[in-house]
Design a protein around this motif. Structure first.
Motif, PDB file in Angstrom:
ATOM      1  N   SER A 108       0.872  -1.178   0.000  1.00  0.00           N
ATOM      2  CA  SER A 108       0.000   0.000   0.000  1.00  0.00           C
ATOM      3  C   SER A 108       0.898   1.214   0.000  1.00  0.00           C
ATOM      4  O   SER A 108       1.909   1.253   0.714  1.00  0.00           O
ATOM      5  CB  SER A 108      -0.893   0.020   1.246  1.00  0.00           C
ATOM      6  OG  SER A 108      -1.802  -1.049   1.221  1.00  0.00           O
ATOM      7  N   PHE A 109       0.551   2.211  -0.805  1.00  0.00           N
ATOM      8  CA  PHE A 109       1.369   3.418  -0.855  1.00  0.00           C
ATOM      9  C   PHE A 109       1.434   4.057   0.520  1.00  0.00           C
ATOM     10  O   PHE A 109       0.454   4.123   1.246  1.00  0.00           O
ATOM     11  CB  PHE A 109       0.830   4.398  -1.875  1.00  0.00           C
ATOM     12  CG  PHE A 109       0.927   3.896  -3.289  1.00  0.00           C
ATOM     13  CD1 PHE A 109       2.040   3.183  -3.706  1.00  0.00           C
ATOM     14  CD2 PHE A 109      -0.073   4.131  -4.193  1.00  0.00           C
ATOM     15  CE1 PHE A 109       2.144   2.718  -5.003  1.00  0.00           C
ATOM     16  CE2 PHE A 109       0.021   3.670  -5.495  1.00  0.00           C
ATOM     17  CZ  PHE A 109       1.124   2.962  -5.901  1.00  0.00           C
ATOM     18  N   ALA A 133       5.322   3.723 -12.081  1.00  0.00           N
ATOM     19  CA  ALA A 133       3.937   3.727 -11.603  1.00  0.00           C
ATOM     20  C   ALA A 133       3.083   4.380 -12.680  1.00  0.00           C
ATOM     21  O   ALA A 133       3.491   5.359 -13.304  1.00  0.00           O
ATOM     22  CB  ALA A 133       3.820   4.503 -10.289  1.00  0.00           C
ATOM     23  N   GLN A 163      -3.416  11.371  -2.705  1.00  0.00           N
ATOM     24  CA  GLN A 163      -2.821  10.063  -2.985  1.00  0.00           C
ATOM     25  C   GLN A 163      -1.352  10.152  -3.401  1.00  0.00           C
ATOM     26  O   GLN A 163      -0.625   9.172  -3.295  1.00  0.00           O
ATOM     27  CB  GLN A 163      -3.617   9.339  -4.075  1.00  0.00           C
ATOM     28  CG  GLN A 163      -4.959   8.848  -3.593  1.00  0.00           C
ATOM     29  CD  GLN A 163      -5.691   8.083  -4.677  1.00  0.00           C
ATOM     30  OE1 GLN A 163      -5.686   8.476  -5.836  1.00  0.00           O
ATOM     31  NE2 GLN A 163      -6.326   6.995  -4.288  1.00  0.00           N
ATOM     32  N   LEU A 169       2.225   7.757  -2.308  1.00  0.00           N
ATOM     33  CA  LEU A 169       2.932   7.168  -3.442  1.00  0.00           C
ATOM     34  C   LEU A 169       4.395   7.584  -3.423  1.00  0.00           C
ATOM     35  O   LEU A 169       5.295   6.751  -3.544  1.00  0.00           O
ATOM     36  CB  LEU A 169       2.281   7.598  -4.757  1.00  0.00           C
ATOM     37  CG  LEU A 169       3.082   7.328  -6.031  1.00  0.00           C
ATOM     38  CD1 LEU A 169       3.280   5.836  -6.256  1.00  0.00           C
ATOM     39  CD2 LEU A 169       2.415   7.991  -7.222  1.00  0.00           C
ATOM     40  N   SER A 196       6.557   5.835  -0.707  1.00  0.00           N
ATOM     41  CA  SER A 196       7.018   4.483  -1.052  1.00  0.00           C
ATOM     42  C   SER A 196       8.039   4.514  -2.180  1.00  0.00           C
ATOM     43  O   SER A 196       9.050   3.805  -2.128  1.00  0.00           O
ATOM     44  CB  SER A 196       5.829   3.607  -1.441  1.00  0.00           C
ATOM     45  OG  SER A 196       4.981   3.408  -0.333  1.00  0.00           O
TER      46      SER A 196
END
Length: 118
Positions: A38-39, A55, A64, A68, A71
């Motif tokens: 999961s980010f 990505a 979001q 992202l 990570s």
């Protein structure tokens, strides 16, 4: 993966991970690893492991991008590169989301965040 490089395919959804595994089998890509991620998470196996992170179509809502980037930045080796592909499918303020990258020492090098297709 076919050339011997380490490739890890990730998703947070278990059903999607199963589809990824099946796709790897059907396409004879046995060297690719498939991991739940999961980010925002930075598990030990991820940290500093990759010279390239890709990505695409992963930012759908405000807020979001930061997880992202957390990570992605953790996954990159020194001087690694992160490529993000995006197709605008909502009223997302993409320039604002991409502005979060600087917090993680990620730099927008090319592309037009104001472009309809990012």
């Amino acid at each position: 993966a076919l050339e011997g490089d380490q490739v890890v395919l990730t998703d947070a959804n278990l059903a999607t991970l199963e589809l990824i595994r099946r796709s790897c089998i059907l396409n004879e890509v046995s060297a690719a690893g498939v991991r739940e991620l999961s980010f925002g998470e930075t598990p030990e196996w991820l940290r500093g492991s990759f010279d390239l992170v890709l990505a695409a179509d992963v930012i759908y809502e405000e807020g979001q991008a930061e997880p992202l980037f957390t990570s992605a930045a953790a996954a990159l080796q020194h001087h690694g590169e992160f490529f993000l592909g995006h197709k605008n499918r909502s009223n997302l303020d993409l320039p604002s989301e991409l502005g979060q990258a600087a917090k993680f020492d990620l730099e927008l090098l090319a592309g037009d965040p104001n472009c309809e297709d990012g």
